[in-house]
Design a protein around this motif. Sequence first.
Motif, PDB file in Angstrom:
ATOM      1  N   GLN A   1       0.765  -1.093   0.039  1.00 43.56           N
ATOM      2  CA  GLN A   1       0.015   0.040  -0.106  1.00 43.56           C
ATOM      3  C   GLN A   1       0.899   1.376   0.054  1.00 43.56           C
ATOM      4  O   GLN A   1       0.517   2.225  -0.654  1.00 43.56           O
ATOM      5  N   GLU A   2       1.810   1.112   0.810  1.00 49.93           N
ATOM      6  CA  GLU A   2       2.832   2.328   0.982  1.00 49.93           C
ATOM      7  C   GLU A   2       3.566   2.425  -0.467  1.00 49.93           C
ATOM      8  O   GLU A   2       3.822   4.053  -0.807  1.00 49.93           O
ATOM      9  N   TYR A   3       3.843   1.592  -1.138  1.00 46.08           N
ATOM     10  CA  TYR A   3       4.565   1.744  -2.558  1.00 46.08           C
ATOM     11  C   TYR A   3       3.851   1.582  -3.699  1.00 46.08           C
ATOM     12  O   TYR A   3       4.232   1.678  -4.771  1.00 46.08           O
ATOM     13  N   SER A   4       2.518   1.196  -3.429  1.00 44.32           N
ATOM     14  CA  SER A   4       1.541   1.140  -4.533  1.00 44.32           C
ATOM     15  C   SER A   4       2.195  -0.081  -5.480  1.00 44.32           C
ATOM     16  O   SER A   4       2.137  -0.258  -6.715  1.00 44.32           O
ATOM     17  N   ALA A   5       2.345  -1.318  -4.589  1.00 45.38           N
ATOM     18  CA  ALA A   5       3.162  -2.132  -5.399  1.00 45.38           C
ATOM     19  C   ALA A   5       1.758  -3.343  -5.447  1.00 45.38           C
ATOM     20  O   ALA A   5       0.718  -3.488  -4.626  1.00 45.38           O
ATOM     21  N   THR A   6       2.148  -4.347  -6.283  1.00 48.73           N
ATOM     22  CA  THR A   6       1.243  -5.469  -6.576  1.00 48.73           C
ATOM     23  C   THR A   6       1.442  -6.755  -5.630  1.00 48.73           C
ATOM     24  O   THR A   6       2.808  -6.778  -5.173  1.00 48.73           O
TER      25      THR A   6
END
Length: 289
Positions: A172-177
């Motif tokens: 969520q913090e890094y907009s990662a999958t």
Amino acid sequence: MTTIFRKILCPVAFSDNSMAALDQAAKLARKSDSLLYLMHVQFVPMSNLDELAREVTLSTEPGKLQLERVARKHLAKVRHKLLVQFGKPAELIEKAAEDLDIDLIVMAIHERSGIDRLFLGSIAEHVLRSSRRPVLSFGPGTALGALKKILCLVDLDPDSVAALKVGWRLAQEYSATVSLLRVVPVPFEPSEVPVEPVTHEWEQNARDQLAKVAAENLGAKAKCKLVVRRGDPASAILEVEKELRPDLIVMASHEQSGLSHLVFGSVAERTVRESLVPVLTVRAPQSAD
């Protein structure tokens, strides 16, 4: 969103691998404005430092001056503090992490051989096995990169769930999958002709377990790729790493010994040693008695 790692501890031995790991710790700290503790432990084999002090003069000044030079070169625009101590590195690293309420330990995994490998390797592996704090391990040549894809190993125990939650917060913090991996071990079969269950049965069961864990801990609307494999867990993790090319692997750590450590060593420690990407190991918080 509040950053997940407010305080980071990075022990260094002034090797190239240590400096590379420090650069990665600094990268994390800059992004989140975290406080980074740069630590160096001057190894002293004696447990009684008072006894040693009667024989020789102990001074942290040379180590502090060296850390200051490292900080000027590697920690520009990073809030940081310096720690220099004498003693057994693994024990002091863990104590500092507890005393300072550290959120993340960042360490280099040294690719060495002989006595050097036994000494340096034992420090990282001891911290990896015993630390109650998350440990982010960097092997030679590994880096976080853009942190757009995270692979989380899920094996259904409390430590695994804790690791999953940390991986999800990072995503969520890094907009990662996020991809969730469940490895179903092949049971030992003493007969010459192993009895294999129907492929679709074990695979569907594993997928159902992953979906349930994700829904219960991440929310019903959480979007994750579900991946299942059957076989040796460490080998499966490394194979999936090659297929999915994640930027980070997140998995549980367990404080074990004896036969249990043989299992842990063959999974988490082998993954950390052989992975081509950084590995974050997490343990569930201890419940209050």
